[in-house]
Design an enzyme around this catalytic site. Sequence first.
Site, PDB file in Angstrom:
ATOM      1  N   ASN A 155       0.813  -1.220   0.000  1.00 38.30           N
ATOM      2  CA  ASN A 155       0.000   0.000   0.000  1.00 38.30           C
ATOM      3  C   ASN A 155       0.846   1.269   0.000  1.00 38.30           C
ATOM      4  O   ASN A 155       0.348   2.354   0.296  1.00 38.30           O
ATOM      5  CB  ASN A 155      -0.943   0.004   1.200  1.00 38.30           C
ATOM      6  CG  ASN A 155      -2.059  -1.009   1.042  1.00 38.30           C
ATOM      7  OD1 ASN A 155      -2.363  -1.442  -0.063  1.00 38.30           O
ATOM      8  ND2 ASN A 155      -2.659  -1.413   2.152  1.00 38.30           N
ATOM      9  N   ASP A 168      -4.596   3.224  -0.518  1.00 37.04           N
ATOM     10  CA  ASP A 168      -5.565   2.255   0.011  1.00 37.04           C
ATOM     11  C   ASP A 168      -6.017   2.623   1.428  1.00 37.04           C
ATOM     12  O   ASP A 168      -5.582   2.039   2.414  1.00 37.04           O
ATOM     13  CB  ASP A 168      -4.994   0.838  -0.011  1.00 37.04           C
ATOM     14  CG  ASP A 168      -6.113  -0.199   0.016  1.00 37.04           C
ATOM     15  OD1 ASP A 168      -7.238   0.150   0.432  1.00 37.04           O
ATOM     16  OD2 ASP A 168      -5.869  -1.353  -0.370  1.00 37.04           O
ATOM     17  N   THR A 187      -3.899  -7.038   7.429  1.00 39.93           N
ATOM     18  CA  THR A 187      -3.183  -8.190   6.891  1.00 39.93           C
ATOM     19  C   THR A 187      -2.501  -8.913   8.045  1.00 39.93           C
ATOM     20  O   THR A 187      -1.809  -8.274   8.841  1.00 39.93           O
ATOM     21  CB  THR A 187      -2.139  -7.724   5.856  1.00 39.93           C
ATOM     22  OG1 THR A 187      -2.818  -6.977   4.828  1.00 39.93           O
ATOM     23  CG2 THR A 187      -1.433  -8.902   5.220  1.00 39.93           C
TER      24      THR A 187
END
EC number: 2.7.11.19
Length: 387
Positions: A155, A168, A187
């Site tokens: 990102n 993002d 994540t």
Amino acid sequence: MTRDAALPGSHSTHGFYENYEPKEILGRGVSSVVRRCIHKPTCKEYAVKIIDVTGGGSFSAEEVQELREATLKEVDILRKVSGHPNIIQLKDTYETNTFFFLVFDLMKKGELFDYLTEKVTLSEKETRKIMRALLEVICALHKLNIVHRDLKPENILLDDDMNIKLTDFGFSCQLDPGEKLREVCGTPSYLAPEIIECSMNDNHPGYGKEVDMWSTGVIMYTLLAGSPPFWHRKQMLMLRMIMSGNYQFGSPEWDDYSDTVKDLVSRFLVVQPQKRYTAEEALAHPFFQQYVVEEVRHFSPRGKFKVICLTVLASVRIYYQYRRVKPVTREIVIRDPYALRPLRRLIDAYAFRIYGHWVKKGQQQNRAALFENTPKAVLFSLAEDDY
């Protein structure tokens, strides 16, 4: 599905197609696709994120509404942080009943993740530049009480001058004073311990902006070592490592780095959120201060003579050290090739070219873990995992 077949019909998105010409796919997410596009009036290149809020017709009405609200929240946050030099700029938006079109600056250098894949590891100098810019972004976000919640190399985009652009903001949230979050999102290998604890303890007070600082530490470690600090093939064991802060500076790469950079990483990867470095504290760390040069230097003959003497002395020592260097024998190369930095980099580079992926170099160092993250951040429930 062909490239053109994946595009929404022009009858429902007249505004976008009137101004932009979509091109090839640059990336995909769970419910979105990113394409290069051309602005017709100026012929400038941009990137458009096309979000299908219906999930291709598979989402329920409630899920469609949730995704629509999340997208509107992302757009709102992007507009609030517009103008920051290290945040991706939202240029245009279009909305229909089924699609959102978000037009951004095109970053031709791609993701920091791809750059790291090519370089294997980054030097302290490169890491310093990237991390300073990232921390300045986080500092600006946190002053607005915005928490990103999905910081990772995928990102972080790079422009033509290797400057970073954070992107993002799908999981970003602007907190009210004193507000805490409880959602489990992000994540797995970048999750802060308190996020994991929230999923396991209904009485947990929640988490705040500190989760971004943990992810920052994971990013910094990964840039320097070329592999993440927390990894295990069994996800639950990896999460336990995160919750206990169980990581090491044991891989050969760390022998090349200073104690200062290791100290900064350890200030981020602190299990207790209240003891973790803030972005402002990190920017004041010696790692970022040691190479700051004063704009005006007062000339001192004595000081200049001292520098010359030290330079000559250092040159003599380096010369004699060079003369004493032992030759690299066949036995040394066979016994421990990774102990030799030039060979280590050569092996890494050729391993990727031959196999198309990174190879495991030890139990504590597995670059393959970098490639286990899904294109879009993962939502999951830890309660469903078995020990």
